[in-house]
Motif scaffolding. Sequence first.
Motif, PDB file in Angstrom:
ATOM      1  N   THR A 193       0.808  -1.222   0.000  1.00 40.20           N
ATOM      2  CA  THR A 193       0.000   0.000   0.000  1.00 40.20           C
ATOM      3  C   THR A 193       0.840   1.271   0.000  1.00 40.20           C
ATOM      4  N   ALA A 194       2.131   1.143  -0.228  1.00 36.89           N
ATOM      5  CA  ALA A 194       3.027   2.299  -0.143  1.00 36.89           C
ATOM      6  C   ALA A 194       2.684   3.368  -1.169  1.00 36.89           C
ATOM      7  N   PHE A 195       2.122   2.973  -2.332  1.00 35.80           N
ATOM      8  CA  PHE A 195       1.812   3.969  -3.366  1.00 35.80           C
ATOM      9  C   PHE A 195       0.715   4.934  -2.916  1.00 35.80           C
ATOM     10  N   LEU A 196      -0.060   4.545  -1.892  1.00 30.30           N
ATOM     11  CA  LEU A 196      -1.071   5.435  -1.338  1.00 30.30           C
ATOM     12  C   LEU A 196      -0.478   6.431  -0.353  1.00 30.30           C
ATOM     13  N   ALA A 197       0.822   6.343  -0.128  1.00 30.56           N
ATOM     14  CA  ALA A 197       1.513   7.199   0.845  1.00 30.56           C
ATOM     15  C   ALA A 197       0.745   7.243   2.161  1.00 30.56           C
ATOM     16  N   PRO A 198       0.472   6.075   2.745  1.00 32.10           N
ATOM     17  CA  PRO A 198      -0.392   6.043   3.923  1.00 32.10           C
ATOM     18  C   PRO A 198       0.204   6.793   5.114  1.00 32.10           C
ATOM     19  N   SER A 199      -0.665   7.541   5.781  1.00 28.65           N
ATOM     20  CA  SER A 199      -0.265   8.258   6.998  1.00 28.65           C
ATOM     21  C   SER A 199      -0.784   7.464   8.196  1.00 28.65           C
ATOM     22  N   LEU A 200      -0.189   6.319   8.434  1.00 24.92           N
ATOM     23  CA  LEU A 200      -0.692   5.383   9.437  1.00 24.92           C
ATOM     24  C   LEU A 200       0.412   5.024  10.415  1.00 24.92           C
ATOM     25  N   ASP A 201       0.009   4.748  11.665  1.00 25.47           N
ATOM     26  CA  ASP A 201       1.004   4.259  12.625  1.00 25.47           C
ATOM     27  C   ASP A 201       0.934   2.734  12.776  1.00 25.47           C
ATOM     28  N   TRP A 202      -0.043   2.094  12.102  1.00 23.31           N
ATOM     29  CA  TRP A 202      -0.156   0.642  12.050  1.00 23.31           C
ATOM     30  C   TRP A 202      -0.176   0.031  13.453  1.00 23.31           C
ATOM     31  N   SER A 203      -0.920   0.644  14.354  1.00 24.52           N
ATOM     32  CA  SER A 203      -0.925   0.211  15.756  1.00 24.52           C
ATOM     33  C   SER A 203      -2.086  -0.720  16.088  1.00 24.52           C
ATOM     34  N   TRP A 204      -2.689  -1.358  15.106  1.00 28.26           N
ATOM     35  CA  TRP A 204      -3.874  -2.211  15.301  1.00 28.26           C
ATOM     36  C   TRP A 204      -3.665  -3.524  14.562  1.00 28.26           C
ATOM     37  N   ASN A 205      -4.563  -4.436  14.782  1.00 26.77           N
ATOM     38  CA  ASN A 205      -4.550  -5.711  14.062  1.00 26.77           C
ATOM     39  C   ASN A 205      -5.830  -5.963  13.286  1.00 26.77           C
ATOM     40  N   ASP A 206      -6.935  -5.353  13.726  1.00 22.32           N
ATOM     41  CA  ASP A 206      -8.226  -5.675  13.123  1.00 22.32           C
ATOM     42  C   ASP A 206      -9.051  -4.410  12.920  1.00 22.32           C
ATOM     43  N   LEU A 207     -10.261  -4.597  12.394  1.00 17.81           N
ATOM     44  CA  LEU A 207     -11.132  -3.455  12.112  1.00 17.81           C
ATOM     45  C   LEU A 207     -11.437  -2.668  13.377  1.00 17.81           C
ATOM     46  N   THR A 208     -11.734  -3.352  14.450  1.00 13.78           N
ATOM     47  CA  THR A 208     -12.071  -2.656  15.694  1.00 13.78           C
ATOM     48  C   THR A 208     -10.931  -1.751  16.145  1.00 13.78           C
ATOM     49  N   GLY A 209      -9.707  -2.262  16.090  1.00 16.07           N
ATOM     50  CA  GLY A 209      -8.557  -1.464  16.499  1.00 16.07           C
ATOM     51  C   GLY A 209      -8.340  -0.282  15.584  1.00 16.07           C
ATOM     52  N   PHE A 210      -8.510  -0.500  14.263  1.00 17.49           N
ATOM     53  CA  PHE A 210      -8.344   0.609  13.330  1.00 17.49           C
ATOM     54  C   PHE A 210      -9.424   1.663  13.537  1.00 17.49           C
ATOM     55  N   ALA A 211     -10.675   1.240  13.655  1.00 18.26           N
ATOM     56  CA  ALA A 211     -11.780   2.183  13.804  1.00 18.26           C
ATOM     57  C   ALA A 211     -11.601   3.055  15.047  1.00 18.26           C
ATOM     58  N   ALA A 212     -11.016   2.489  16.082  1.00 21.32           N
ATOM     59  CA  ALA A 212     -10.822   3.238  17.324  1.00 21.32           C
ATOM     60  C   ALA A 212      -9.856   4.403  17.157  1.00 21.32           C
ATOM     61  N   THR A 213      -9.052   4.385  16.091  1.00 23.23           N
ATOM     62  CA  THR A 213      -8.090   5.468  15.875  1.00 23.23           C
ATOM     63  C   THR A 213      -8.689   6.647  15.112  1.00 23.23           C
ATOM     64  N   LEU A 214      -9.908   6.480  14.593  1.00 23.04           N
ATOM     65  CA  LEU A 214     -10.507   7.509  13.748  1.00 23.04           C
ATOM     66  C   LEU A 214     -11.428   8.416  14.550  1.00 23.04           C
ATOM     67  N   GLU A 215     -11.324   9.695  14.302  1.00 25.82           N
ATOM     68  CA  GLU A 215     -12.252  10.679  14.844  1.00 25.82           C
ATOM     69  C   GLU A 215     -12.481  11.733  13.760  1.00 25.82           C
ATOM     70  N   PRO A 216     -13.176  11.359  12.686  1.00 26.30           N
ATOM     71  CA  PRO A 216     -13.238  12.219  11.506  1.00 26.30           C
ATOM     72  C   PRO A 216     -14.427  13.177  11.506  1.00 26.30           C
ATOM     73  N   ALA A 217     -14.345  14.144  10.612  1.00 25.21           N
ATOM     74  CA  ALA A 217     -15.456  15.072  10.408  1.00 25.21           C
ATOM     75  C   ALA A 217     -16.576  14.434   9.612  1.00 25.21           C
ATOM     76  N   VAL A 218     -16.275  13.380   8.844  1.00 21.89           N
ATOM     77  CA  VAL A 218     -17.269  12.731   7.990  1.00 21.89           C
ATOM     78  C   VAL A 218     -17.442  11.276   8.420  1.00 21.89           C
ATOM     79  N   ASN A 219     -18.501  10.654   7.935  1.00 19.67           N
ATOM     80  CA  ASN A 219     -18.760   9.251   8.230  1.00 19.67           C
ATOM     81  C   ASN A 219     -17.877   8.346   7.375  1.00 19.67           C
TER      82      ASN A 219
END
Length: 512
Positions: A107-133
């Motif tokens: 996924t490097a071509f997407l230049a991801p701004s991620l800390d990769w601190s999760w393993n699953d959807l629940t862990g990833f979702a917990a890192t988001l606090e966005p203005a949009v859904n």
Amino acid sequence: MRVALTGGLIADGTGSAPRPGTVLVEEDRISAVLPPGAPIAGADGIDATGNIVAPGFIDLHSHADFSLGASPAAESQLAQGVTTLVTGNCGWSPFPITELEPLRSGTAFLAPSLDWSWNDLTGFAATLEPAVNVALQVGHCTLRIAAMGSAERAPSAGELRKMQDLLREAADQGAAGFSTGLIYAPGAYASPGEVAALVATAADCGLLYSTHIRNEGARLLDALDEAIAAARAGGARLEISHLKAVGKPNYGLVRTALEHLDRVDDVDLGWDAYPYTATNTTLTTRLPTWALAGGTLLERLADPAERARIADALRADVLLSPDTVVIASLPPGPYQDSRGLSLAEIARQDGVDAAEIVLRILETHQAAVSVVNHAMREEDVITVLEHPRTAIASDGWIMDATGPGHPHPRNFGTFPRVLGRYARELGVMGLGEAIRRMTALPASRLGLADRGVLRPGAIADLVVLDPARVADKSTYDDPWHLSVGVEHVLVAGEPVLTDGVPTGRRPGRIIS
């Protein structure tokens, strides 16, 4: 909180012509749609005079899961009126993770701004606090890496079960869909049987199946048939991602493809498109897929014999198209100043051929290179947009208003471009119909009953826009410009854009 949007014309998302009225919002939902001038007490007011009030736009095809965590304000999206992003497309999602490095590399071509601190959807979702859904899909490439790395082979029975188990786990954690990207390694290594087995699992879990099909050129119809067969066998809802035909020899093929899709009457089938004549992908898609097997491209390029083999394959490939492929973004290195230039221009500067320049750019920039490919024609874009079953989607991931690189203008202008250029100026569709393609239609593909239509009881995701002024400003040559004409945006009843300025609020939710 009680808000009244008064004085505007309501485009309710059904495709009907805009009509005068007042929209009353209480807390996070629309409480009433009233006649113009109806008395309202105790409500904050938004003056929509001269503007359109519509449901917030739903982007069925985004890669914002790789950028939204670092850019939660989503300024590029709010300026377009987007209130919901559907991510995890083209087979790539930032979860699940069993081995990080192959996924990070893929996924490097997407230049991801991620800390990769999760393993699953629940862990990833917990890192988001966005203005949009955000509606999260899980990607096939990511599942394959988690189960068997980047191997160029069929999965064992156990590996396939692991992919299915991880897919079910993601569904249990709130995934909205499952996606494939069958031009991207390692997804490209999957047989139709492997894909069909996973699609059946997705259907059992009630997920949408979104697919970047295996071929968007001369074999477009075959690739569509593969997707339809998998959905039919598994009973899945099918979404064809960014429907198009690439390459000059294939101009006009979209008309045949649409006729082909219209004849399918036994699959819950839809598709989406963006209003541009260029694609945006990774430079590694120019390579033969075997060159990416095992995630060892850079090692192959360091081997003179393997490097020569890859170069020979590139020289034999008529799809290389060095004049139309433009560098969009890449990490620091010797070709960093070549962003915005075509492969042919860079090759001439170096005095080498296009195949050699592709390899030089990849090997000196960690193979993390995003490109824009001018591979379609305007007539075909219009043909797809004219079809009433075509939803509007961006295929973008840039959330910020400014930044590095030379990104595709679809990141900043997709929805206003349809409203301004194709609806208002060219008359490809009416304004009410254009809004339906951005609201009720994508909501129906996701099975969202409380979004996409402006009616009492629906979630108050709303946009107020000036129909005479709404327009995209981003271009291929000068992309970093936000769209204009979107005045106000509400997400779950909270103002996130007021008078064209972000408020800084973060009411976005994970939805499924």
